[in-house]
Scaffold this active site. Structure first.
Site: not given
Length: 259
Positions: A75, A110, A125
């Site tokens: 991420c 995250h 995302d």
């Protein structure tokens, strides 16, 4: 600092060539096209942590790995790269941090983005385990089809929770608020994610790909293919190099030997 994220160092042309996109003025439609192309093109993978290496978070290192090689990342790498691309193209971007599996006391490890387009805020995302294909407008109760799997955003005060619809109901995936982050914050999260023995990304290989109607995951030496109807195929992998190539991850001989 006028450019704390080193956005000006980004090779935008190389990124657009990698994802097969063209530069366009900011809009919800253009953002969606970029988001989908990024997720479809650049794999989610943890090869470096599986090899005992902590990924570098400077934009030059991320670009060398995710753009110039047939590699991916997790991420922090995905979202730092995508944020720089969006800012280069004129979008307003806020870098955020989310708590994974908040209903199970998961860690705040995250990175996601909130992008403002025409007065609307949208969740971008691209690095959540290849699970989110397109942006989602920040609206309480908004449901978006993500490649065949319904996802929902709910709001409780300043806290937004991303949920996925399952046979048992809505499962919380991560939760985030409106607190902007600094690069040093991600360096701390990255250190935990890449080195802590309880991290899901140390000690085993994880590669994830998402496209319309299909999710493919290589976990260790097992390939799992899932579809929105709940069907699942699990296959042991004998040739790891070939399995990785089928997921668009091409490693050097040294990296394969290390794994």
């Amino acid at each position: 600092m006028t450019d704390p994220w080193d956005v000006e160092s980004l090779d935008l042309d190389a990124y657009l060539a990698r994802t097969g996109q063209q530069a366009a003025p900011p809009s919800a439609e253009a953002l969606t096209a970029l988001h989908e192309a990024h997720v479809r093109t650049i794999p989610f993978e943890n090869v470096d942590p599986a090899l005992g290496r902590t990924p570098r978070l400077d934009l030059e290192s991320i670009t060398a790995k995710l753009v110039r090689r047939q590699r991916g990342g997790y991420c922090f790498e995905h979202s730092l790269l995508f944020a720089a691309v969006l800012e280069h193209l004129g979008y307003e971007v806020s870098r955020r941090a989310a708590r994974v599996q908040p209903h199970r006391n998961g860690p705040r490890t995250h990175m996601n983005l909130v992008v403002t387009v025409d007065g609307d805020e949208l969740l971008a995302d691209v690095g959540f385990g290849a699970g989110v294909l397109r942006p989602m407008r920040l609206a309480d109760g908004a449901v978006v089809d993500q490649a065949g799997w319904n996802h929902r955003l709910t709001r409780d005060g300043r806290l937004w929770t991303l949920e996925k619809q399952t046979a048992e109901g809505w499962e919380p995936l991560h939760a985030f608020d409106d607190q902007p982050q600094r690069l040093i914050d991600y360096e701390v999260y990255n250190h935990y994610t890449a080195t802590h023995p309880d991290s899901p990304f140390t000690g085993r290989l994880v590669v994830m790909r998402l496209d319309e109607g299909i999710s493919r995951k290589l976990i260790g030496d097992t390939l799992v293919v899932e579809r929105p109807d709940g069907s699942q195929e699990t296959t042991p992998v004998d040739d790891r190099a070939e399995a990785l190539r089928s997921l668009d991850v091409v490693l050097t001989d040294d990296e394969l030997t290390g794994l």
